[in-house]
Structure formats: structure tokens, C-alpha cells
Design an enzyme around this catalytic site. Structure first.
Site, PDB file in Angstrom:
ATOM      1  CB  SER A 231      -1.036  -0.088   1.156  1.00 38.12           C
ATOM      2  OG  SER A 231      -0.277   0.015   2.590  1.00 38.12           O
TER       3      SER A 231
ATOM      4  CG  ASP B 179       4.563   0.635   6.156  1.00 38.22           C
ATOM      5  OD1 ASP B 179       5.307   0.178   7.088  1.00 38.22           O
ATOM      6  OD2 ASP B 179       2.986   0.159   6.283  1.00 38.22           O
TER       7      ASP B 179
HETATM    8  P1  ADP Z   1       0.149  -4.462   2.536  1.00 39.06           P
HETATM    9  O1  ADP Z   1       0.529  -2.786   2.591  1.00 39.06           O
HETATM   10  O2  ADP Z   1       1.051  -4.990   3.590  1.00 39.06           O
HETATM   11  O3  ADP Z   1       0.540  -4.966   1.211  1.00 39.06           O
HETATM   12  P2  ADP Z   1      -2.406  -3.287   3.011  1.00 39.06           P
HETATM   13  O4  ADP Z   1      -3.474  -4.015   3.356  1.00 39.06           O
HETATM   14  O5  ADP Z   1      -1.905  -2.361   3.867  1.00 39.06           O
HETATM   15  O6  ADP Z   1      -1.133  -4.476   3.065  1.00 39.06           O
HETATM   16  O7  ADP Z   1      -2.600  -2.859   1.540  1.00 39.06           O
HETATM   17  C1  ADP Z   1      -2.882  -3.542   0.387  1.00 39.06           C
HETATM   18  C2  ADP Z   1      -4.120  -2.969  -0.350  1.00 39.06           C
HETATM   19  O8  ADP Z   1      -3.126  -2.016  -1.006  1.00 39.06           O
HETATM   20  C3  ADP Z   1      -4.650  -3.988  -1.309  1.00 39.06           C
HETATM   21  O9  ADP Z   1      -5.688  -4.612  -0.774  1.00 39.06           O
HETATM   22  C4  ADP Z   1      -5.081  -2.900  -2.295  1.00 39.06           C
HETATM   23  O10 ADP Z   1      -6.005  -2.333  -1.917  1.00 39.06           O
HETATM   24  C5  ADP Z   1      -3.886  -1.711  -2.351  1.00 39.06           C
HETATM   25  N1  ADP Z   1      -2.799  -1.974  -3.265  1.00 39.06           N
HETATM   26  C6  ADP Z   1      -1.633  -2.394  -3.301  1.00 39.06           C
HETATM   27  N2  ADP Z   1      -0.845  -2.366  -4.287  1.00 39.06           N
HETATM   28  C7  ADP Z   1      -1.709  -2.505  -5.367  1.00 39.06           C
HETATM   29  C8  ADP Z   1      -1.745  -2.592  -6.826  1.00 39.06           C
HETATM   30  N3  ADP Z   1      -0.508  -2.747  -7.324  1.00 39.06           N
HETATM   31  N4  ADP Z   1      -2.563  -2.516  -7.465  1.00 39.06           N
HETATM   32  C9  ADP Z   1      -3.919  -2.022  -6.811  1.00 39.06           C
HETATM   33  N5  ADP Z   1      -3.943  -2.000  -5.443  1.00 39.06           N
HETATM   34  C10 ADP Z   1      -2.902  -2.117  -4.586  1.00 39.06           C
HETATM   35 MG    MG Z   2      -0.038  -1.361   4.059  1.00 38.42          MG
END
Ligand code: ADP
Ligand code: MG
Length: 365
Positions: A118, A162
Site C-alpha cells: 500500500s 512504511d
Molecule cells: P500491505 O501494505 O502489507 O501489502 P495493506 O492491506 O496495507 O497490505 O495494503 C494492501 C492494499 O493496497 C490492497 O488490498 C490494495 O487495495 C492496495 N494495493 C497495493 N498495491 C496495489 C496494486 N499494485 N494495485 C492495486 N491495489 C494495490
Molecule cells: Mg500497507
């Protein structure tokens, strides 16, 4: 302002793993993350009509937002589009001219695994948006804008680790971040050291509500003790308070871990990682049987130390080992964990990478 719709740019922003220091950032304490060699990439072109249009190779939907930040994140149906709306909004608040872009996102960071996909999304998009509008913010301001974007997008009062790590990461280094002053000190990783990550294959279902609850418990305890944050509390003050005991002891461990890294003392670093896991499990109560099993599997396979990393309740564990045996260790641990839990883990071995950057067109994926 006039824009050139033919001008294509690429930005990449890395994910991160936190070597040690969990649930310390929102207590104004210390963290020691490493930017990892998995990243979110954004390809974009300016638009002349003031619309920000974003698609992702990793998620459904076309996100259309007003470049002036007037589209509220909660008005966006696709959850992932709220992060984009958050970034457009917080940059507009900081004065970014309302230039639109066409952007395509793709990420090698597994989504929702605790490796900060994210923040990487926010940072890569923010850089693309700033570039299109010829707008610049100092690194710390940009990190704060992305943190604010995440908070409005999710409603979770997350810390700044982050976003700051994705921006400030350094090749072969961890970053010691003081979450009170926001001072960053790069700490070189000893040449023989590898950072091991295993994803437990379990989702972090409880994490948002538990995170808010833990955060509130820490703030209440600080108020009760008459300190501005648990950063200021002494071990004696929290001796009978498990949540506070974790935060105060974890801060001390982060500083000791940074010293151990600088001295090349991997055994001490490993012991600190092990103590951190115990504290997160017993005092802060954010571990799960799967995370405990994975930590155990890594240690049995030969990691010098291992711990859950991130907020807990699923996600990843991190360990350290000598580079020469790192691949073998993660494979052995992953195999054992899979056999005993039925969850197939994903395994990674890293050293630190540089923070977010523009990618030259010829090097773009
Ligand atoms: P983390 O940051 O640990 O991967 P989070 O729950 O904080 O987990 O964030 C994940 C969310 O960020 C996904 O469910 C999505 O909504 C968004 N996200 C992250 N990368 C992408 C991407 N490449 N395309 C679309 N959404 C994304
Ligand atoms: Mg995150």
C-alpha cells in the site's frame, strides 16, 4: 499549466520489511526497516483535462478522480482506488497543481502480505503526480502526505514507517528511524548477512481492529503514567503492564540491534529478534499459532534469529542468517511449515535496496 501528454514517465517504489521494532512507531519510538527488492511501478502520462485515471494490473476497475483532490476516498467504490484518491487529495492540500494523469500500476509486492504494497502504491503514484505537475516536495513532506493518504483511505491511524522507508531506503542498509524526530540513520548491513522473509499464507483478518485497540491501550497507559508517549516511559513504570512492557523493551531492542548491525554482531542481532518475537507474542499478544510455527521453523532450519514482523495476526516473519546458507534455510523452513500447517508460504531473501526513484524508459519493465 500546459502539459505534454506524450511525455511518459516511470517510477518505482519498494516495499519494506521491518527487521525489528513493531508497535513502536505510533508510540514515538524506534523502528529498523529495510527496503526490499519488490516494488510498485507506475507508468504515467499527463492529461490535459484535469482527470487522474488509474488502472492496475493487480486489481479490477478503472479509477477516475478529479486532479484537484475533490474526489473523496470514501466515494470511490474500489477499495484500492481509495489509496489513489487519498494521494491526489493530500498532494492537492499541499499545493500540487491539478494536473491529471493516465497511470498504470503494477507491483511485484504481494498485496496485503505485510510487505507494504500500500505504501509503495502511494509513493509511486505520488511521485508520478508530482512529476506531471512539475511540483516538488521534500522527502519527509512527501512521506507525510502518503501517510495521510493511507489514513484517509483506510481509516486506520497508521504510522509513517512504511512510506518513509519506501522513499528513503538505501542499498545494503537498514534504516534506523526515530518516529518522534523522524530522523533517519542508515545502518549498513554486515556483508555476510541476508534478511529472510517468509509469508505465512494467512491473511491479517483481525489486524485493523486489533491495531486500533492496541494503539488506544498504549495511549491510555501513557496518559495514566503522565508521559506524552510510551517512548518516555521507563522499564520500572511499565513493569506490571504487558503492553507497555513490550513497547519500552522493544525500543531498547531496536537501538541495541542497530548497534549490533554496525558492529557486525549477527548473533546478538539474532537474539534480539528472538526476544522481540517473545515480547510480541506474550506481552503484546499479536502473534498467531501460524506465525509462531513459522518462526520456530526458521530457527530450526538454521536462522540466527526470527520474529513476526508488522502488525501481527498473520502476514510475514523475518529472520537473519548468513548469505551462503540463506536460500537453503528458507526452503527448509517453508517445507516444514507447509507440511505441518497446510499453508503454503512464500519465501524471499533480501539485502536492502534504494528508495523510490524514476526509472529510465529503457530500463522500464
Ligand atoms: P500491505 O501494505 O502489507 O501489502 P495493506 O492491506 O496495507 O497490505 O495494503 C494492501 C492494499 O493496497 C490492497 O488490498 C490494495 O487495495 C492496495 N494495493 C497495493 N498495491 C496495489 C496494486 N499494485 N494495485 C492495486 N491495489 C494495490
Ligand atoms: Mg500497507
Amino acid at each position: 499549466m500546459s502539459v505534454n501528454p506524450q511525455r511518459e514517465t516511470w517510477f518505482r517504489a519498494p516495499g519494506r520489511v521491518n527487521l525489528i521494532g513493531d508497535h513502536t512507531d505510533y508510540n514515538e519510538g524506534f523502528v529498523l526497516p529495510v527496503a526490499i527488492d519488490l516494488a510498485c511501478t507506475v507508468r504515467s502520462r499527463p492529461r490535459e483535462d484535469g482527470v487522474v485515471r488509474v488502472t492496475s494490473q493487480d486489481a479490477e476497475g478503472v479509477i477516475e478522480l478529479a486532479a484537484d483532490g475533490s474526489t473523496l476516498p470514501r466515494a470511490v467504490d474500489e477499495v484500492w482506488g481509495r489509496y489513489a484518491a487519498g494521494v491526489v487529495g493530500t498532494l492537492a492540500e499541499r499545493g500540487r497543481p491539478p494536473v491529471g494523469i493516465d497511470a498504470v500500476v503494477s507491483s511485484t509486492i504481494p498485496l496485503g502480505a505485510g510487505l507494504s504494497s500500500s505504501a509503495a502504491l502511494e509513493v509511486a503514484l505520488a511521485l508520478a503526480l508530482c512529476d506531471a505537475a512539475e511540483f516538488e516536495l521534500p522527502q519527509l513532506e512527501l512521506a507525510l502526505a502518503c501517510q495521510a493518504a493511507e489514513q484517509v483511505a483506510t481509516g486506520v491511524p497508521c504510522g509513517i514507517m512504511d512510506q518513509l522507508t519506501s522513499l528513503a531506503g538505501k542499498h545494503n542498509h537498514a534504516l534506523l528511524i526515530d518516529c518522534q524526530s523522524l530522523e533517519i540513520t542508515p545502518i549498513r548491513l554486515p556483508p555476510g548477512l541476508a534478511v529472510l522473509i517468509l509469508h505465512s499464507g494467512t491473511s491479517r483478518a483481525l489486524v485493523d481492529s486489533a491495531y486500533a485497540e492496541r494503539r488506544e491501550a498504549c495511549e491510555s497507559l501513557a496518559a495514566l503514567l503522565g508521559v506524552t508517549s510510551l517512548r518516555e516511559a521507563t522499564p520500572e513504570q511499565v513493569a506490571d503492564e504487558p503492553r507497555g512492557r513490550h513497547v519500552v523493551s522493544e525500543n531498547a531492542r531496536v537501538l541495541e540491534a542497530a548497534r549490533a548491525l554496525e558492529a557486525g554482531d549477527v548473533d546478538t542481532l539474532g537474539a534480539l529478534l528472538n526476544e522481540s518475537h517473545q515480547s510480541l507474542r506474550d506481552d503484546f499478544e499479536v502473534s498467531t499459532p501460524e506465525l509462531d510455527a513459522l518462526v520456530e521453523a526458521l530457527r530450526e532450519a538454521g536462522a540466527v534469529g526470527a520474529r513476526l514482523t508488522g502488525a501481527g495476526f498473520g502476514g510475514c516473519v523475518v529472520g537473519v542468517a548468513d548469505r551462503s546458507v540463506a536460500e537453503r534455510i528458507v526452503e527448509t523452513a517453508a517445507g516444514r511449515y507447509w507440511a505441518s500447517s497446510g499453508h503454503q508460504p512464500r519465501a524471499y531473501v533480501f539485502r536492502g535496496v534504494d528508495g523510490a526513484e524514476r526509472i529510465p524508459a529503457q530500463a522500464a519493465p
